[in-house]
Write a protein that holds these residues in place. Structure first.
Motif, PDB file in Angstrom:
ATOM      1  N   VAL A 145       0.835  -1.209   0.000  1.00  0.00           N
ATOM      2  CA  VAL A 145       0.000   0.000   0.000  1.00  0.00           C
ATOM      3  C   VAL A 145       0.865   1.252   0.000  1.00  0.00           C
ATOM      4  CG1 VAL A 145      -1.687   1.322   1.333  1.00  0.00           C
ATOM      5  CG2 VAL A 145      -1.942  -1.159   1.117  1.00  0.00           C
ATOM      6  N   ARG A 146       1.938   1.224   0.733  1.00  0.00           N
ATOM      7  CA  ARG A 146       2.835   2.388   0.775  1.00  0.00           C
ATOM      8  C   ARG A 146       3.432   2.687  -0.603  1.00  0.00           C
ATOM      9  NH1 ARG A 146       4.571  -0.376   5.761  1.00  0.00           N
ATOM     10  NH2 ARG A 146       3.806   0.822   7.569  1.00  0.00           N
ATOM     11  N   GLN A 147       3.640   1.649  -1.409  1.00  0.00           N
ATOM     12  CA  GLN A 147       4.342   1.815  -2.678  1.00  0.00           C
ATOM     13  C   GLN A 147       3.433   2.033  -3.880  1.00  0.00           C
ATOM     14  OE1 GLN A 147       7.894  -0.927  -3.151  1.00  0.00           O
ATOM     15  NE2 GLN A 147       7.002  -1.852  -1.328  1.00  0.00           N
ATOM     16  N   VAL A 148       2.246   1.460  -3.874  1.00  0.00           N
ATOM     17  CA  VAL A 148       1.345   1.622  -5.019  1.00  0.00           C
ATOM     18  C   VAL A 148       0.760   3.035  -5.007  1.00  0.00           C
ATOM     19  CG1 VAL A 148      -0.814   0.850  -6.089  1.00  0.00           C
ATOM     20  CG2 VAL A 148       0.770  -0.829  -5.121  1.00  0.00           C
ATOM     21  N   PRO A 149       0.796   3.739  -6.129  1.00  0.00           N
ATOM     22  CA  PRO A 149       0.224   5.091  -6.164  1.00  0.00           C
ATOM     23  C   PRO A 149      -1.250   5.078  -5.765  1.00  0.00           C
ATOM     24  CG  PRO A 149       1.498   4.650  -8.143  1.00  0.00           C
ATOM     25  CD  PRO A 149       1.381   3.344  -7.422  1.00  0.00           C
ATOM     26  N   LEU A 150      -1.657   6.075  -5.015  1.00  0.00           N
ATOM     27  CA  LEU A 150      -3.051   6.164  -4.593  1.00  0.00           C
ATOM     28  C   LEU A 150      -3.992   6.175  -5.788  1.00  0.00           C
ATOM     29  CD1 LEU A 150      -5.036   6.434  -2.246  1.00  0.00           C
ATOM     30  CD2 LEU A 150      -4.645   8.919  -2.293  1.00  0.00           C
ATOM     31  N   GLU A 151      -3.522   6.729  -6.894  1.00  0.00           N
ATOM     32  CA  GLU A 151      -4.347   6.794  -8.112  1.00  0.00           C
ATOM     33  C   GLU A 151      -4.611   5.433  -8.721  1.00  0.00           C
ATOM     34  OE1 GLU A 151      -2.821  10.567  -7.042  1.00  0.00           O
ATOM     35  OE2 GLU A 151      -1.735   8.692  -7.436  1.00  0.00           O
ATOM     36  N   ARG A 152      -3.986   4.377  -8.182  1.00  0.00           N
ATOM     37  CA  ARG A 152      -4.224   3.023  -8.692  1.00  0.00           C
ATOM     38  C   ARG A 152      -4.782   2.092  -7.617  1.00  0.00           C
ATOM     39  NH1 ARG A 152      -1.310   2.183 -13.347  1.00  0.00           N
ATOM     40  NH2 ARG A 152      -2.578   0.312 -13.575  1.00  0.00           N
ATOM     41  N   LEU A 153      -5.275   2.673  -6.533  1.00  0.00           N
ATOM     42  CA  LEU A 153      -5.841   1.871  -5.449  1.00  0.00           C
ATOM     43  C   LEU A 153      -7.365   1.984  -5.404  1.00  0.00           C
ATOM     44  CD1 LEU A 153      -3.453   2.593  -2.420  1.00  0.00           C
ATOM     45  CD2 LEU A 153      -3.567   0.489  -3.780  1.00  0.00           C
ATOM     46  N   LEU A 154      -7.985   0.894  -4.967  1.00  0.00           N
ATOM     47  CA  LEU A 154      -9.390   0.888  -4.581  1.00  0.00           C
ATOM     48  C   LEU A 154      -9.466   0.374  -3.144  1.00  0.00           C
ATOM     49  CD1 LEU A 154     -11.065  -0.711  -7.744  1.00  0.00           C
ATOM     50  CD2 LEU A 154     -10.946   1.717  -7.162  1.00  0.00           C
ATOM     51  N   ILE A 155     -10.589   0.599  -2.490  1.00  0.00           N
ATOM     52  CA  ILE A 155     -10.823   0.049  -1.160  1.00  0.00           C
ATOM     53  C   ILE A 155     -12.108  -0.760  -1.180  1.00  0.00           C
ATOM     54  CG2 ILE A 155      -9.507   1.773   0.112  1.00  0.00           C
ATOM     55  CD1 ILE A 155     -12.114   3.253   0.670  1.00  0.00           C
ATOM     56  N   GLU A 156     -12.162  -1.764  -0.315  1.00  0.00           N
ATOM     57  CA  GLU A 156     -13.299  -2.686  -0.311  1.00  0.00           C
ATOM     58  C   GLU A 156     -13.455  -3.329   1.056  1.00  0.00           C
ATOM     59  OE1 GLU A 156     -12.389  -6.953  -1.502  1.00  0.00           O
ATOM     60  OE2 GLU A 156     -11.155  -5.880  -2.971  1.00  0.00           O
ATOM     61  N   THR A 157     -14.594  -4.003   1.229  1.00  0.00           N
ATOM     62  CA  THR A 157     -14.800  -4.799   2.446  1.00  0.00           C
ATOM     63  C   THR A 157     -14.703  -6.295   2.187  1.00  0.00           C
ATOM     64  OG1 THR A 157     -17.207  -4.816   2.141  1.00  0.00           O
ATOM     65  CG2 THR A 157     -16.269  -3.078   3.563  1.00  0.00           C
ATOM     66  N   ASP A 158     -15.136  -6.747   1.006  1.00  0.00           N
ATOM     67  CA  ASP A 158     -15.329  -8.177   0.746  1.00  0.00           C
ATOM     68  C   ASP A 158     -16.318  -8.762   1.746  1.00  0.00           C
ATOM     69  OD1 ASP A 158     -15.022 -10.463  -0.763  1.00  0.00           O
ATOM     70  OD2 ASP A 158     -13.228 -11.166   0.265  1.00  0.00           O
ATOM     71  N   SER A 159     -17.218  -7.913   2.240  1.00  0.00           N
ATOM     72  CA  SER A 159     -18.212  -8.382   3.206  1.00  0.00           C
ATOM     73  C   SER A 159     -19.046  -9.495   2.585  1.00  0.00           C
ATOM     74  CB  SER A 159     -19.113  -7.223   3.629  1.00  0.00           C
ATOM     75  OG  SER A 159     -19.727  -6.627   2.502  1.00  0.00           O
ATOM     76  N   PRO A 160     -19.444 -10.457   3.431  1.00  0.00           N
ATOM     77  CA  PRO A 160     -19.473 -10.475   4.905  1.00  0.00           C
ATOM     78  C   PRO A 160     -18.195 -10.968   5.584  1.00  0.00           C
ATOM     79  CG  PRO A 160     -20.556 -12.423   4.080  1.00  0.00           C
ATOM     80  CD  PRO A 160     -20.149 -11.625   2.860  1.00  0.00           C
ATOM     81  N   TRP A 161     -17.115 -11.118   4.820  1.00  0.00           N
ATOM     82  CA  TRP A 161     -15.882 -11.669   5.379  1.00  0.00           C
ATOM     83  C   TRP A 161     -14.873 -10.557   5.678  1.00  0.00           C
ATOM     84  CZ3 TRP A 161     -17.870 -13.531   0.582  1.00  0.00           C
ATOM     85  CH2 TRP A 161     -18.697 -14.652   0.717  1.00  0.00           C
ATOM     86  N   LEU A 162     -13.850 -10.904   6.458  1.00  0.00           N
ATOM     87  CA  LEU A 162     -12.660 -10.073   6.649  1.00  0.00           C
ATOM     88  C   LEU A 162     -12.955  -8.703   7.257  1.00  0.00           C
ATOM     89  CD1 LEU A 162     -10.918 -10.863   3.239  1.00  0.00           C
ATOM     90  CD2 LEU A 162     -10.494 -11.950   5.454  1.00  0.00           C
ATOM     91  N   ALA A 163     -13.776  -8.676   8.283  1.00  0.00           N
ATOM     92  CA  ALA A 163     -14.067  -7.405   8.945  1.00  0.00           C
ATOM     93  C   ALA A 163     -12.774  -6.777   9.470  1.00  0.00           C
ATOM     94  CB  ALA A 163     -15.042  -7.615  10.092  1.00  0.00           C
ATOM     95  N   PRO A 164     -12.586  -5.491   9.235  1.00  0.00           N
ATOM     96  CA  PRO A 164     -11.353  -4.831   9.670  1.00  0.00           C
ATOM     97  C   PRO A 164     -11.348  -4.572  11.176  1.00  0.00           C
ATOM     98  CG  PRO A 164     -12.858  -3.220   8.754  1.00  0.00           C
ATOM     99  CD  PRO A 164     -13.505  -4.564   8.553  1.00  0.00           C
ATOM    100  N   VAL A 165     -10.157  -4.349  11.703  1.00  0.00           N
ATOM    101  CA  VAL A 165     -10.043  -3.816  13.056  1.00  0.00           C
ATOM    102  C   VAL A 165     -10.741  -2.447  13.049  1.00  0.00           C
ATOM    103  CG1 VAL A 165      -8.402  -2.998  14.787  1.00  0.00           C
ATOM    104  CG2 VAL A 165      -7.854  -5.030  13.404  1.00  0.00           C
ATOM    105  N   PRO A 166     -11.653  -2.138  13.979  1.00  0.00           N
ATOM    106  CA  PRO A 166     -11.897  -2.802  15.270  1.00  0.00           C
ATOM    107  C   PRO A 166     -13.089  -3.742  15.285  1.00  0.00           C
ATOM    108  CG  PRO A 166     -12.938  -0.657  15.255  1.00  0.00           C
ATOM    109  CD  PRO A 166     -12.323  -0.832  13.886  1.00  0.00           C
ATOM    110  N   HIS A 167     -13.491  -4.262  14.128  1.00  0.00           N
ATOM    111  CA  HIS A 167     -14.687  -5.098  14.058  1.00  0.00           C
ATOM    112  C   HIS A 167     -14.375  -6.575  13.811  1.00  0.00           C
ATOM    113  CE1 HIS A 167     -17.263  -1.552  14.075  1.00  0.00           C
ATOM    114  NE2 HIS A 167     -16.513  -1.030  13.110  1.00  0.00           N
ATOM    115  N   ARG A 168     -13.132  -6.977  13.976  1.00  0.00           N
ATOM    116  CA  ARG A 168     -12.768  -8.377  13.723  1.00  0.00           C
ATOM    117  C   ARG A 168     -13.637  -9.306  14.552  1.00  0.00           C
ATOM    118  NH1 ARG A 168      -6.885 -10.493  12.604  1.00  0.00           N
ATOM    119  NH2 ARG A 168      -8.257 -12.072  11.705  1.00  0.00           N
ATOM    120  N   GLY A 169     -14.070 -10.393  13.898  1.00  0.00           N
ATOM    121  CA  GLY A 169     -14.946 -11.349  14.557  1.00  0.00           C
ATOM    122  C   GLY A 169     -16.414 -11.097  14.289  1.00  0.00           C
TER     123      GLY A 169
END
Length: 260
Positions: free
Chosen positions: A191-215
């Motif tokens: 993430v530090r190296q890939v340009p922000l202009e080439r990034l997307l963000i996602e949840t992949d819900s219902p799986w892989l809840a991020p901190v602070p919602h793990r579990g």
């Protein structure tokens, strides 16, 4: 305002028990302005369309997940016809997964090749799932001329070397809640190296809840935590991450932004 570029709204238990409205209301309250609901099997397409098809802030894709293809299979003509629909914005989820399924590698590869062909035919981006198949995934994208349709490496957990090869093909790198996990330092380096202009963000819900919602069951509202982590890694404001990844999303999937 944020975008969740990859979720499975039809797979949430909350959706099954209480309907989609509660999930969408929570997302909207968290400033999520658009969600892309991802197809994983043709048998599920009609149900997914019924659940999300009437909401202006939800789009959907059509494809057969590599871990579904051996069991469910697919009719290539049906896949092509569904992907050609005006209300389908992307082809996938498709790709290769040798971590969970080493028994059906040939079947996965055949399916992946067909998805690439169809994406080029309908001129829509690919949504790629890849795990423990770095070389084959890139090789097949190159062989299939996937740079013509482009796409996204969803829920990316691979190396910077693979990210660079995907970027060369015009693909975006999508970051999920995994980036918030203590064990995900290699991903944070990507993430530090890939340009922000080439990034997307996602949840992949219902799986892989991020901190602070793990579990907990993941949901689109939680994509804000992914954005916050990316912002911290990039040393920029979360508002910048929201704006740039949102624009990346609309540009890649050729979706017109709904404005109030």
């Amino acid at each position: 305002m944020f975008v969740d570029s990859h979720c499975h709204l039809d797979k949430l238990k909350t959706t099954e028990t209480e309907g989609i409205d509660k999930v969408l209301a929570a997302a909207r309250a968290a400033s999520i302005e658009h969600m892309l609901c991802i197809g994983v099997a043709l048998d599920d397409f009609a149900k997914m369309q019924e659940i999300v098809g009437q909401h202006n802030d939800v789009s959907f894709s059509c494809g057969v997940h590599p871990l579904y293809v051996a069991k469910h299979g697919f009719n290539e003509r049906d896949l092509a016809n569904l992907c050609a629909r005006e209300d389908v914005v992307a082809v996938g989820e498709t790709g290769l997964d040798y971590y969970y399924d080493k028994e059906h590698i040939t079947t996965q590869q055949e399916s992946f090749a067909r998805h690439i062909e169809i994406a080029n035919q309908v001129k829509k981006p690919l949504i790629i799932h890849t795990r423990d198949a770095r070389e084959d995934t890139i090789d097949m994208l190159r062989e299939g001329r996937a740079e013509k349709c482009r796409g996204v490496m969803h829920c990316f957990t691979e190396s910077m070397d693979m990210a660079e090869k995907a970027l060369e093909l015009g693909f975006y790198i999508s970051i999920s809640g995994i980036v918030t996990f203590a064990s995900a330092e290699e991903l944070r380096q990507v993430v530090r190296q890939v340009p922000l202009e080439r990034l997307l963000i996602e949840t992949d819900s219902p799986w892989l809840a991020p901190v602070p919602h793990r579990g907990k069951e993941n949901q689109p509202a939680f994509v804000t935590h992914v954005a916050e982590c990316v912002a911290d890694l990039k040393g920029v404001a979360v508002e910048e991450v929201a704006e740039v990844t949102r624009n990346n999303f609309y540009n890649l999937f050729n979706i017109k932004r709904q404005t109030a």
